[in-house]
Design a protein around this motif. Structure first.
Motif, short mmCIF file in Angstrom:
data_model
loop_
_atom_site.label_atom_id
_atom_site.label_comp_id
_atom_site.label_asym_id
_atom_site.label_seq_id
_atom_site.Cartn_x
_atom_site.Cartn_y
_atom_site.Cartn_z
N PHE A 31 27.79 39.24 -44.71
CA PHE A 31 27.35 38.77 -45.80
C PHE A 31 28.31 38.85 -47.01
O PHE A 31 29.27 39.86 -46.91
CB PHE A 31 26.03 39.59 -46.55
CG PHE A 31 26.35 41.18 -46.71
CD1 PHE A 31 26.51 41.40 -47.96
CD2 PHE A 31 26.39 41.92 -45.68
CE1 PHE A 31 26.69 42.80 -48.10
CE2 PHE A 31 26.52 43.26 -46.02
CZ PHE A 31 26.90 43.77 -47.02
N TYR A 32 28.21 38.13 -47.75
CA TYR A 32 28.99 37.99 -48.82
C TYR A 32 28.33 38.43 -50.17
O TYR A 32 27.00 38.19 -50.25
CB TYR A 32 29.50 36.64 -49.09
CG TYR A 32 30.53 35.81 -48.40
CD1 TYR A 32 31.79 35.61 -48.75
CD2 TYR A 32 30.02 35.15 -47.37
CE1 TYR A 32 32.88 35.22 -48.04
CE2 TYR A 32 30.90 34.44 -46.39
CZ TYR A 32 32.39 34.63 -46.74
OH TYR A 32 33.28 33.67 -46.22
N LYS A 68 23.89 35.92 -41.25
CA LYS A 68 24.79 35.37 -42.28
C LYS A 68 24.25 34.99 -43.70
O LYS A 68 23.18 34.28 -43.78
CB LYS A 68 25.44 34.23 -41.87
CG LYS A 68 26.35 34.45 -40.42
CD LYS A 68 26.91 33.20 -39.79
CE LYS A 68 27.80 33.70 -38.77
NZ LYS A 68 28.55 32.26 -38.17
N VAL A 69 24.65 35.74 -44.68
CA VAL A 69 23.92 35.61 -45.91
C VAL A 69 25.01 35.67 -47.00
O VAL A 69 26.05 36.26 -46.88
CB VAL A 69 23.13 36.83 -46.17
CG1 VAL A 69 22.26 36.61 -47.47
CG2 VAL A 69 21.85 37.04 -44.99
N ILE A 70 24.56 34.71 -48.14
CA ILE A 70 25.50 34.75 -49.30
C ILE A 70 24.49 35.20 -50.43
O ILE A 70 23.51 34.73 -50.56
CB ILE A 70 26.00 33.40 -49.66
CG1 ILE A 70 26.90 32.93 -48.47
CG2 ILE A 70 26.49 33.43 -50.92
CD1 ILE A 70 27.33 31.54 -48.56
N GLU A 85 28.75 27.19 -41.09
CA GLU A 85 28.60 28.54 -40.80
C GLU A 85 27.40 29.09 -40.96
O GLU A 85 27.09 30.22 -40.45
CB GLU A 85 29.58 29.60 -41.64
CG GLU A 85 30.97 29.37 -41.70
CD GLU A 85 31.63 29.99 -40.40
OE1 GLU A 85 31.01 30.69 -39.82
OE2 GLU A 85 32.68 29.59 -40.03
N TYR A 87 25.15 29.94 -43.14
CA TYR A 87 24.78 31.11 -44.15
C TYR A 87 23.58 30.54 -44.83
O TYR A 87 23.29 29.58 -45.43
CB TYR A 87 25.93 31.45 -44.94
CG TYR A 87 26.95 32.36 -44.50
CD1 TYR A 87 26.98 33.76 -44.55
CD2 TYR A 87 27.99 31.77 -43.80
CE1 TYR A 87 27.96 34.35 -44.35
CE2 TYR A 87 28.98 32.78 -43.13
CZ TYR A 87 28.74 33.72 -43.42
OH TYR A 87 29.92 34.85 -43.01
#
Length: 114
Positions: A31-32, A68-70, A85, A87
């Motif tokens: 994660f971002y 996958k998370v932003i 990707e 996300y």
């Protein structure tokens, strides 16, 4: 930027997103966190300290589920850009609202007309 809440996680350098920090769990989920999202998160810590552990736990659950998370402050204009990707993009209220944790926004404009 320093993120003590996530210091137990691996940080991945992403030169394409120098302003966001990419974290990775040992199991591979990533994660971002954008700086503006983190400021919002700290606002909840300041105003709702008793609920802060629940917010962090929910963030972890969402990342573990979606892989996958932003985490961004603005869904329509995220600062972090990743191509191909898969996300998902979430704002702070996507985490706190389902937990019924709210902070009143008092930064609205004046009620007086010109």
């Amino acid at each position: 930027m320093n993120y003590p809440e996530f210091e137990h996680l691996k940080i991945i350098e992403d030169k394409n997103n120098p302003f966001s920090t990419l974290f990775e769990y040992e199991s591979g989920e990533r994660f971002y966190i954008e700086p503006a999202f983190y400021r919002q998160l700290l606002g909840f810590k300041e105003h709702r300290l008793e609920d802060y552990p629940r917010i962090l736990k929910r963030m972890e659950e969402v990342v573990k589920k979606n892989k996958k998370v932003i985490f961004t402050a603005e869904f329509e204009y995220p600062q972090t850009l990743v191509e191909n990707e898969n996300y998902i993009i979430l704002e702070i209220f996507d985490i706190t609202d389902p937990l019924q944790i709210y902070v009143e926004d008092k930064s609205r404009g004046s009620d007086y007309g010109d």
